[in-house]
Design a protein around this motif. Structure first.
Motif, PDB file in Angstrom:
ATOM      1  N   LEU A  42      57.647  83.331  19.380  1.00 14.89           N
ATOM      2  CA  LEU A  42      57.900  83.964  20.453  1.00 14.89           C
ATOM      3  C   LEU A  42      58.840  85.022  20.283  1.00 14.89           C
ATOM      4  CD1 LEU A  42      58.149  80.984  23.002  1.00 14.89           C
ATOM      5  CD2 LEU A  42      56.215  82.758  22.928  1.00 14.89           C
ATOM      6  N   ARG A  43      58.640  85.888  20.914  1.00 15.33           N
ATOM      7  CA  ARG A  43      59.553  87.301  20.563  1.00 15.33           C
ATOM      8  C   ARG A  43      60.350  87.602  22.115  1.00 15.33           C
ATOM      9  NH1 ARG A  43      54.614  90.705  18.067  1.00 15.33           N
ATOM     10  NH2 ARG A  43      54.376  89.259  16.277  1.00 15.33           N
ATOM     11  N   TRP A  44      61.259  88.474  22.044  1.00 18.39           N
ATOM     12  CA  TRP A  44      61.817  88.875  23.149  1.00 18.39           C
ATOM     13  C   TRP A  44      60.911  89.552  24.042  1.00 18.39           C
ATOM     14  CZ3 TRP A  44      66.259  86.986  25.269  1.00 18.39           C
ATOM     15  CH2 TRP A  44      67.176  86.498  24.513  1.00 18.39           C
ATOM     16  N   SER A  45      60.051  90.389  23.563  1.00 17.94           N
ATOM     17  CA  SER A  45      58.980  91.291  24.235  1.00 17.94           C
ATOM     18  C   SER A  45      58.258  90.320  25.208  1.00 17.94           C
ATOM     19  CB  SER A  45      58.262  92.085  23.338  1.00 17.94           C
ATOM     20  OG  SER A  45      57.535  91.195  22.366  1.00 17.94           O
ATOM     21  N   ASP A  46      58.178  88.909  24.763  1.00 16.36           N
ATOM     22  CA  ASP A  46      57.339  88.015  25.457  1.00 16.36           C
ATOM     23  C   ASP A  46      57.858  87.671  26.760  1.00 16.36           C
ATOM     24  OD1 ASP A  46      55.292  87.549  23.806  1.00 16.36           O
ATOM     25  OD2 ASP A  46      56.275  86.325  22.536  1.00 16.36           O
ATOM     26  N   PHE A  98      50.347  80.831  27.642  1.00 16.60           N
ATOM     27  CA  PHE A  98      50.969  80.671  26.214  1.00 16.60           C
ATOM     28  C   PHE A  98      50.636  79.167  25.637  1.00 16.60           C
ATOM     29  CE2 PHE A  98      53.647  84.045  27.327  1.00 16.60           C
ATOM     30  CZ  PHE A  98      54.099  84.606  26.111  1.00 16.60           C
ATOM     31  N   LYS A 120      58.656  89.279  29.059  1.00 12.22           N
ATOM     32  CA  LYS A 120      58.115  90.389  30.284  1.00 12.22           C
ATOM     33  C   LYS A 120      57.206  89.491  31.045  1.00 12.22           C
ATOM     34  CE  LYS A 120      54.400  92.450  27.342  1.00 12.22           C
ATOM     35  NZ  LYS A 120      54.898  91.796  26.120  1.00 12.22           N
ATOM     36  N   HIS A 121      56.535  88.508  30.510  1.00 11.23           N
ATOM     37  CA  HIS A 121      55.542  87.512  31.032  1.00 11.23           C
ATOM     38  C   HIS A 121      56.338  86.755  32.011  1.00 11.23           C
ATOM     39  CE1 HIS A 121      52.187  88.723  28.485  1.00 11.23           C
ATOM     40  NE2 HIS A 121      52.922  88.777  27.489  1.00 11.23           N
ATOM     41  N   TYR A 123      45.133  86.390  33.274  1.00  9.61           N
ATOM     42  CA  TYR A 123      45.605  85.594  32.222  1.00  9.61           C
ATOM     43  C   TYR A 123      44.369  84.605  31.572  1.00  9.61           C
ATOM     44  CZ  TYR A 123      50.461  86.943  32.038  1.00  9.61           C
ATOM     45  OH  TYR A 123      51.902  87.303  31.964  1.00  9.61           O
ATOM     46  N   ALA A 175      50.992  82.451  33.375  1.00  9.30           N
ATOM     47  CA  ALA A 175      51.843  82.647  32.090  1.00  9.30           C
ATOM     48  C   ALA A 175      52.048  81.687  31.285  1.00  9.30           C
ATOM     49  CB  ALA A 175      53.101  83.272  32.526  1.00  9.30           C
ATOM     50  N   LYS A 207      47.550  80.162  23.721  1.00 14.14           N
ATOM     51  CA  LYS A 207      47.942  81.127  22.507  1.00 14.14           C
ATOM     52  C   LYS A 207      48.444  80.171  21.590  1.00 14.14           C
ATOM     53  CE  LYS A 207      50.134  85.432  21.223  1.00 14.14           C
ATOM     54  NZ  LYS A 207      50.881  86.418  21.981  1.00 14.14           N
ATOM     55  N   TYR A 250      52.483  81.550  15.539  1.00 12.85           N
ATOM     56  CA  TYR A 250      52.982  82.698  16.403  1.00 12.85           C
ATOM     57  C   TYR A 250      54.634  82.284  16.756  1.00 12.85           C
ATOM     58  CZ  TYR A 250      53.643  86.094  19.967  1.00 12.85           C
ATOM     59  OH  TYR A 250      54.270  87.092  20.538  1.00 12.85           O
TER      60      TYR A 250
END
Length: 273
Positions: free
Chosen positions: A104-108, A92, A110-111, A160, A88, A95, A102
């Motif tokens: 970073l969001r709370w959804s990230d 990142f 999960k990684h 990944y 992971a 990315k 970009y």
């Protein structure tokens, strides 16, 4: 696992020296990435963490190979084993290097659920009394330190790598499209083009080295589970298996030093280190 206090051949000590050199290089380069002022700061942080995590994992392997934990059980499960975090962090770094805008969001998060759980698992065992640690072993179905953990580690690393390369391929495609515009060509081709080239070489090199490392891991697993042959007791095989992981550490460290000291000039932008 080879007891640390017994006499060994010079090849054994050469192996330990080689593995220790990988730890030293990765920790040094990783620490310097936190001080790096050029490039994308968040991408630098992720690469620094990547080097520290893979260096810590290699150090864990060294300690395990020497049998240190058997003689000092109080230090067993010291939390420096980060196999699930490495893929992971690499993703990142790539990315954010390609898309610095970009956010970073709370959804990230999960990684990093499994890597965080693995780290907490090691802390929970490490803080136990030494006598209680003896009952904990590498169970097959343990997702943090066992057969299942190794399966997750291998699968996630390849996954990944694939998604990272997709970002590189997509960025390269956009650069080629932009090259039709002379003004954009001048702005993008110098810095962005070289950045894509560097990251492409990083991922291709890792794919080859990790493929070799995976072959050692899977061969060891199938021989032990189905043929009842413990290849870890074969010194040559155990040494080559350890070096297959160390090769990735050296590759990532050399790449890091290259970016830190002379690659930054090719990437353009701020020349300040």
């Amino acid at each position: 696992m080879l007891p640390w206090h017994e006499p060994h051949s010079w090849l054994y000590y050469l192996l330990l020296l080689s593995l220790g050199g990988g730890v030293l290089m990765s920790v040094t380069a990783g620490s310097l990435f936190f001080l790096k002022r050029s490039g994308v700061k968040r991408a630098n942080i992720f690469y620094g963490l990547l080097l520290l995590c893979i260096g810590g994992t290699l150090l864990h392997n060294i300690i395990y190979v020497t049998g240190f934990y058997d003689h000092y059980p109080a230090y067993k499960f010291f939390p420096i084993y980060f196999t699930l975090a490495i893929p992971a962090l690499l993703f990142f770094h790539v990315k954010l290097s390609l898309y610095p805008e970009y956010r970073l969001r709370w959804s990230d998060m999960k990684h990093f659920m499994l890597p965080l759980a693995q780290w907490l698992f090691f802390w929970s065992i490490f803080l136990r009394q030494p006598i209680d640690k003896l009952a904990v072993s590498r169970d097959f179905y343990n997702p943090f330190y066992g057969g299942l953990e190794q399966a997750i580690y291998l699968a996630s690393f390849f996954a990944y790598l694939y998604f990272s390369y997709r970002y590189v391929y997509q960025r390269r495609y956009h650069l080629r499209q932009s090259s039709a515009n002379p003004q954009k060509r001048e702005k993008l081709s110098v810095g962005e083009g070289r950045k894509v080239w560097y990251l492409s070489k990083l991922l291709k090199g890792l794919f080859i080295l990790f493929g070799i490392h995976t072959a050692f891991v899977l061969t060891d697993f199938f021989c032990y589970e189905f043929l009842y042959i413990n290849l870890r007791s074969v010194r040559v095989y155990a040494g080559l298996g350890a070096m297959s992981f160390a090769a990735m550490v050296y590759f990532l460290s050399v790449y890091g030093f290259q970016v830190l000291f002379w690659g930054r000039k090719r990437l353009g932008g701020n020349r300040k280190w």
